[in-house]
Design a protein around this motif. Structure first.
Motif, mmCIF file in Angstrom:
data_model
loop_
_atom_site.group_PDB
_atom_site.id
_atom_site.type_symbol
_atom_site.label_atom_id
_atom_site.label_comp_id
_atom_site.label_asym_id
_atom_site.label_seq_id
_atom_site.Cartn_x
_atom_site.Cartn_y
_atom_site.Cartn_z
ATOM 1 N N VAL A 236 0.865 -1.179 0.000
ATOM 2 C CA VAL A 236 0.000 0.000 0.000
ATOM 3 C C VAL A 236 0.899 1.225 0.000
ATOM 4 O O VAL A 236 1.676 1.436 0.926
ATOM 5 C CB VAL A 236 -0.928 0.018 1.226
ATOM 6 C CG1 VAL A 236 -1.798 1.275 1.212
ATOM 7 C CG2 VAL A 236 -1.781 -1.237 1.269
ATOM 8 N N TRP A 237 0.813 2.026 -1.055
ATOM 9 C CA TRP A 237 1.657 3.221 -1.206
ATOM 10 C C TRP A 237 0.845 4.445 -0.809
ATOM 11 O O TRP A 237 -0.167 4.759 -1.435
ATOM 12 C CB TRP A 237 2.141 3.324 -2.653
ATOM 13 C CG TRP A 237 2.858 4.595 -2.996
ATOM 14 C CD1 TRP A 237 2.337 5.701 -3.599
ATOM 15 C CD2 TRP A 237 4.250 4.888 -2.781
ATOM 16 N NE1 TRP A 237 3.303 6.665 -3.779
ATOM 17 C CE2 TRP A 237 4.487 6.192 -3.281
ATOM 18 C CE3 TRP A 237 5.308 4.190 -2.216
ATOM 19 C CZ2 TRP A 237 5.739 6.799 -3.234
ATOM 20 C CZ3 TRP A 237 6.550 4.784 -2.159
ATOM 21 C CH2 TRP A 237 6.770 6.064 -2.662
ATOM 22 N N VAL A 238 1.252 5.103 0.254
ATOM 23 C CA VAL A 238 0.595 6.335 0.696
ATOM 24 C C VAL A 238 1.393 7.503 0.132
ATOM 25 O O VAL A 238 2.538 7.735 0.513
ATOM 26 C CB VAL A 238 0.532 6.417 2.232
ATOM 27 C CG1 VAL A 238 -0.157 7.715 2.661
ATOM 28 C CG2 VAL A 238 -0.201 5.206 2.802
ATOM 29 N N MET A 239 0.790 8.240 -0.784
ATOM 30 C CA MET A 239 1.540 9.249 -1.522
ATOM 31 C C MET A 239 1.994 10.392 -0.621
ATOM 32 O O MET A 239 1.365 10.696 0.392
ATOM 33 C CB MET A 239 0.712 9.787 -2.691
ATOM 34 C CG MET A 239 -0.416 10.715 -2.313
ATOM 35 S SD MET A 239 -1.282 11.274 -3.801
ATOM 36 C CE MET A 239 -2.297 12.585 -3.131
ATOM 37 N N PRO A 240 3.095 11.035 -0.978
ATOM 38 C CA PRO A 240 3.600 12.155 -0.180
ATOM 39 C C PRO A 240 2.778 13.417 -0.401
ATOM 40 O O PRO A 240 2.088 13.561 -1.411
ATOM 41 C CB PRO A 240 5.033 12.330 -0.701
ATOM 42 C CG PRO A 240 4.965 11.850 -2.113
ATOM 43 C CD PRO A 240 3.962 10.732 -2.124
ATOM 44 N N ASP A 241 2.851 14.340 0.551
ATOM 45 C CA ASP A 241 2.096 15.583 0.469
ATOM 46 C C ASP A 241 2.783 16.651 -0.369
ATOM 47 O O ASP A 241 2.124 17.437 -1.035
ATOM 48 C CB ASP A 241 1.897 16.168 1.867
ATOM 49 C CG ASP A 241 0.741 15.505 2.594
ATOM 50 O OD1 ASP A 241 -0.210 15.100 1.923
ATOM 51 O OD2 ASP A 241 0.806 15.395 3.826
ATOM 52 N N HIS A 242 4.090 16.719 -0.321
ATOM 53 C CA HIS A 242 4.802 17.907 -0.789
ATOM 54 C C HIS A 242 5.307 17.819 -2.228
ATOM 55 O O HIS A 242 5.942 18.753 -2.697
ATOM 56 C CB HIS A 242 5.991 18.192 0.138
ATOM 57 C CG HIS A 242 5.598 18.814 1.450
ATOM 58 N ND1 HIS A 242 4.590 18.308 2.228
ATOM 59 C CD2 HIS A 242 6.072 19.901 2.100
ATOM 60 C CE1 HIS A 242 4.471 19.050 3.312
ATOM 61 N NE2 HIS A 242 5.343 20.016 3.261
ATOM 62 N N HIS A 243 5.022 16.740 -2.919
ATOM 63 C CA HIS A 243 5.619 16.571 -4.247
ATOM 64 C C HIS A 243 4.615 16.332 -5.373
ATOM 65 O O HIS A 243 4.966 16.475 -6.533
ATOM 66 C CB HIS A 243 6.617 15.407 -4.226
ATOM 67 C CG HIS A 243 7.823 15.668 -3.374
ATOM 68 N ND1 HIS A 243 7.791 15.522 -2.011
ATOM 69 C CD2 HIS A 243 9.070 16.069 -3.700
ATOM 70 C CE1 HIS A 243 8.994 15.816 -1.520
ATOM 71 N NE2 HIS A 243 9.775 16.146 -2.517
#
Length: 376
Positions: A236-243
């Motif tokens: 499960v890949w939780v995407m980053p906020d800042h990119h």
């Protein structure tokens, strides 16, 4: 002349009922043996003396079940530091709530796990900081990798559903393939690859944790390659906020799916909402969970879309991402009603662009949390 009838008053509109939550994050303690620099718990932690009792938690679980909650993450801190954890888990089981223990693994023995399973525990999620001992211990702020490996063996031997949680950041992203291999070797059914969220203590360490864009591209390629070749463990890949330039939905919508209860009984629509200082969050010691969920001003503050300002108000994605993270908006701008700066359309997007750009420079050393930070 017959007088005209007095018109009946128009009744006030009845607000739409709040959607029933299906998940509860039960933070039974903020005490923890680790000092991870990405900790998203608040800067001021709750002291052990202020924690809810096992009887309090039994009432919370019963009220949660009546409200519609079907699953609870029993978390912290480190829940194993509660000597009455078996009693707490048993009360959730009696209420008909599925429970997952979220643990660092420090202190998890076969006897302790057997007692929890007998009490009705359904699954375990173990944290891992890095693929190898030196890196893992450095990130955790103490020697703990061997404890985690032993805990994984205990979980695997018990044949209980086993998840691994890995918070990803600059120091461990390039080790992702090895991390996944460790999870597979340890017998994890599912690995949550959660890119660091910058709340609480993690925001203080953002400069040390922020990945370079190239690291994220390589990591996504690693995940895709693993998924092509392997069915297990599930990734499960939780995407980053800042990119990404696209904000994540705020807990599936503020006050829509999940409720958090802190160690002292503070009820929150989001586990990072401690930082929103202009909202008065209710406490389960004072009000029922149903009343808190439906009537609390804090839970209704950003429910739905009527509160939205700026580009969110007319955005076609407003029913999808709900304006992004209210906690991040407050942390970065001081106003929880602003569009999440993670969104490329936000007038504050430059704040996250600048933080991401700074990751090209060598990061500072970690600032570790210490138990002395606990508040009275």
């Amino acid at each position: 002349m017959t007088p005209a009838p007095t018109p009946e008053p128009i009744p006030a509109p009845i607000p739409a009922p709040s959607p029933a939550p299906w998940a509860l994050l039960a933070e039974v303690t903020h005490a923890c043996p680790l000092h991870c620099p990405y900790c998203s718990n608040p800067l001021e932690l709750v002291r052990r003396s202020a924690e809810l009792t096992a009887a309090d938690w039994a009432r919370v679980f019963a009220e949660a079940a009546d409200l519609g909650v079907v699953q609870a993450h029993v978390s912290g801190g480190e829940p194993l530091l509660r000597p009455d954890l078996v009693e707490i888990v048993a009360s959730a089981h009696r209420a008909g709530v599925y429970t997952q223990l979220v643990t660092s693994g420090v202190g998890l023995t076969a006897d302790r796990l057997d007692a929890l399973l007998d009490a009705g525990l359904n699954s375990v999620q173990l944290s891992l900081q890095d693929a190898r001992r030196p890196g893992s211990d450095l990130i955790a702020g103490r020697v703990s990798y061997d404890d985690k490996e032993r805990a994984a063996g205990v979980i695997r031997a018990a044949r209980v559903p086993f998840g691994l949680n890995v918070v990803l950041h600059r120091r461990n992203l390039d080790n992702l393939r090895e991390i996944i291999e460790v999870g597979a070797r340890w017998g994890a059914d599912r690995i949550e690859l959660a890119n660091a969220q910058f709340h609480g203590w993690a925001l203080r360490n953002r400069a040390a944790l922020m990945p370079e864009g190239g690291q994220l591209d390589r990591a996504k390629a690693t995940v895709a390659a693993w998924r092509e070749r392997h069915e297990r463990p599930e990734l499960v890949w939780v995407m980053p906020d800042h990119h990404e330039g696209v904000p994540k939905p705020c807990m599936g919508g503020w006050g829509a799916r999940s409720i958090t209860v802190g160690p002292d009984g503070t009820a929150l629509p989001c586990p990072a909402a401690y930082g929103i200082t202009d909202l008065a969050f209710p406490n389960v010691r004072d009000e029922s969970l149903a009343r808190i969920w439906s009537d609390s001003a804090a839970f209704n503050a950003y429910r739905g879309t009527d509160w939205m300002t700026g580009p969110c108000r007319e955005c076609p994605r407003r029913e999808t991402d709900f304006g992004g993270c209210r906690c991040q908006a407050h942390a970065l701008t001081g106003d929880a009603a602003r569009t999440d700066p993670a969104c490329a359309l936000s007038p504050d997007h430059h704040l996250v662009r600048a933080a991401a750009a700074a990751a090209r420079e060598p990061g500072p050393p970690y600032v570790y949390r210490r138990p002395a930070a606990l508040r009275p």
